[in-house]
Design an enzyme around this catalytic site. Structure first.
Site, mmCIF file in Angstrom:
data_model
loop_
_atom_site.group_PDB
_atom_site.id
_atom_site.type_symbol
_atom_site.label_atom_id
_atom_site.label_comp_id
_atom_site.label_asym_id
_atom_site.label_seq_id
_atom_site.Cartn_x
_atom_site.Cartn_y
_atom_site.Cartn_z
ATOM 1 N NE ARG A 166 -3.674 -2.126 2.741
ATOM 2 C CZ ARG A 166 -3.467 -3.283 3.349
ATOM 3 N NH1 ARG A 166 -2.294 -3.534 3.914
ATOM 4 N NH2 ARG A 166 -4.427 -4.207 3.391
ATOM 5 C CE LYS A 189 -6.516 -0.348 4.565
ATOM 6 N NZ LYS A 189 -7.730 -0.321 3.716
ATOM 7 C CG HIS A 257 -5.231 1.449 -3.947
ATOM 8 N ND1 HIS A 257 -4.476 1.034 -2.865
ATOM 9 C CD2 HIS A 257 -6.371 0.713 -3.905
ATOM 10 C CE1 HIS A 257 -5.138 0.114 -2.192
ATOM 11 N NE2 HIS A 257 -6.287 -0.111 -2.818
ATOM 12 N NE ARG A 260 -2.909 -3.033 -1.481
ATOM 13 C CZ ARG A 260 -2.670 -4.031 -0.641
ATOM 14 N NH1 ARG A 260 -1.445 -4.541 -0.566
ATOM 15 N NH2 ARG A 260 -3.626 -4.534 0.115
ATOM 16 C CG HIS A 283 -6.713 -8.425 0.861
ATOM 17 N ND1 HIS A 283 -6.897 -8.685 -0.480
ATOM 18 C CD2 HIS A 283 -6.501 -7.081 0.936
ATOM 19 C CE1 HIS A 283 -6.809 -7.579 -1.170
ATOM 20 N NE2 HIS A 283 -6.564 -6.593 -0.339
ATOM 21 C CE1 TYR A 292 -7.008 -4.078 -3.081
ATOM 22 C CE2 TYR A 292 -5.486 -4.976 -4.681
ATOM 23 C CZ TYR A 292 -5.813 -4.014 -3.758
ATOM 24 O OH TYR A 292 -4.954 -2.979 -3.516
#
Length: 313
Positions: A166, A189, A257, A260, A283, A292
């Site tokens: 990211r 995250k 993004h 990615r 993820h 995605y």
């Protein structure tokens, strides 16, 4: 779209909102941008509720909220032009806050919390083709008057496209992360850690940037520096890519993004499996990786039929 002017928040309400945002940031690892969005969402909701109730909102007055009030808020937001996706996010923030305050104050807000968000079509990511991604990096390499800045932007974008980082993870790297080994430990995250293999081309791109960078690499300081020596902001990478895509005629979806996204889809096209790509991207859910990469159910079934031992000769 204008935001309604809120009635002055009662001190107890302002304190409750601040406390909730602190909890979200500390315990749920929300980013600075998410906290800013949540604050705006709640201020909008409290502004509506103040006018709806005819008084400044307090934590105690929240106990009177019913499903009709939540529906009235949604209707008012739609009337102001808020789209389904933005409204769903706003309602999610409001419900999260109400859930927190109901637990803290002992309110029964089950009826209000049962209000459903509007359905919306989730937009699929639009990755760049390998040729488009390479053209973009080549354009960025010559797109700045200061050579070390151009080399820096290329290095960051190479980490996005070549390693699936990211943008926040790339600019969050410190001098202590260099020199790169065969893999890099990334905290993403939810504070989930993952090991990301480092391609030689990514290592070489970062080395080229550091060779020309006027700032010395320090373990406790940012690896990627801004022109004044501070930590690089992701917005500068976005601006660099925006300039490159304009020159190349690439679509507006060609963002950092998207690089990615491209990492994931190019891996899948080369035969990578979803579970491995999920781990590389960080993820929490395989379904997120499926969306995605733009994988559909037909592709999943094809992989299943080809891989399941009962289907082998």
């Amino acid at each position: 779209m204008t935001v309604p002017t809120p009635l002055a928040l009662a001190p107890a309400m302002a304190d409750a909102l601040a406390r909730w945002l602190e909890v979200e940031a500390a315990t749920r690892d929300r980013s600075r941008h998410t906290i800013t969005a949540y604050r705006a969402d709640l201020l909008t909701f409290l502004a509506f509720l103040g006018g709806h109730l005819g008084e400044a909102v307090t934590p105690k007055s929240l106990a009177r909220i019913r499903q009709t009030d939540m529906r009235a808020f949604a209707a008012a937001e739609r009337a102001r032009g808020l789209g389904p996706r933005s409204l769903a996010r706003r309602q999610s923030a409001v419900r999260s806050f109400l859930r927190w305050i109901s637990d803290r104050e002992g309110y029964d807000l089950s009826a209000a919390l049962a209000t459903r968000s509007p359905k919306y079509m989730r937009s699929l990511p639009r990755p760049l083709s390998p040729e488009q991604a390479q053209d973009a990096l080549d354009m960025v390499a010559t797109g700045h008057d200061t050579p070390w800045v151009a080399a820096r932007d290329v290095a960051v974008m190479t980490l996005l496209w070549g390693c699936g980082l990211r943008i926040s993870e790339a600019v969050g790297l410190n001098g202590s992360d260099w020199p790169f080994r065969d893999s890099l430990t990334i905290t993403g995250k939810g504070k989930r850690q993952r090991q990301v293999p480092i391609l030689p081309v990514a290592r070489d791109a970062v080395a080229a940037y550091l060779h020309d960078c006027p700032w010395q690499t320090e373990p406790d300081l940012a690896l990627f520096r801004g022109v004044r020596g501070g930590r690089l902001d992701g917005g500068q990478i976005a601006a660099s890519l925006r300039k490159a895509r304009a020159a190349l005629g690439l679509p507006p979806t060609a963002t950092p993004h998207a690089l990615r996204h491209s990492f994931a889809t190019h891996l899948l096209a080369a035969g990578g499996d979803l579970r491995t790509i999920q781990e590389l991207l960080g993820h929490a859910s395989l379904s997120t990786t499926q969306v995605y990469t733009g994988v559909d159910d037909a592709h999943l079934m094809a992989v299943y039929r080809a891989a399941h031992p009962r289907n082998r000769g």
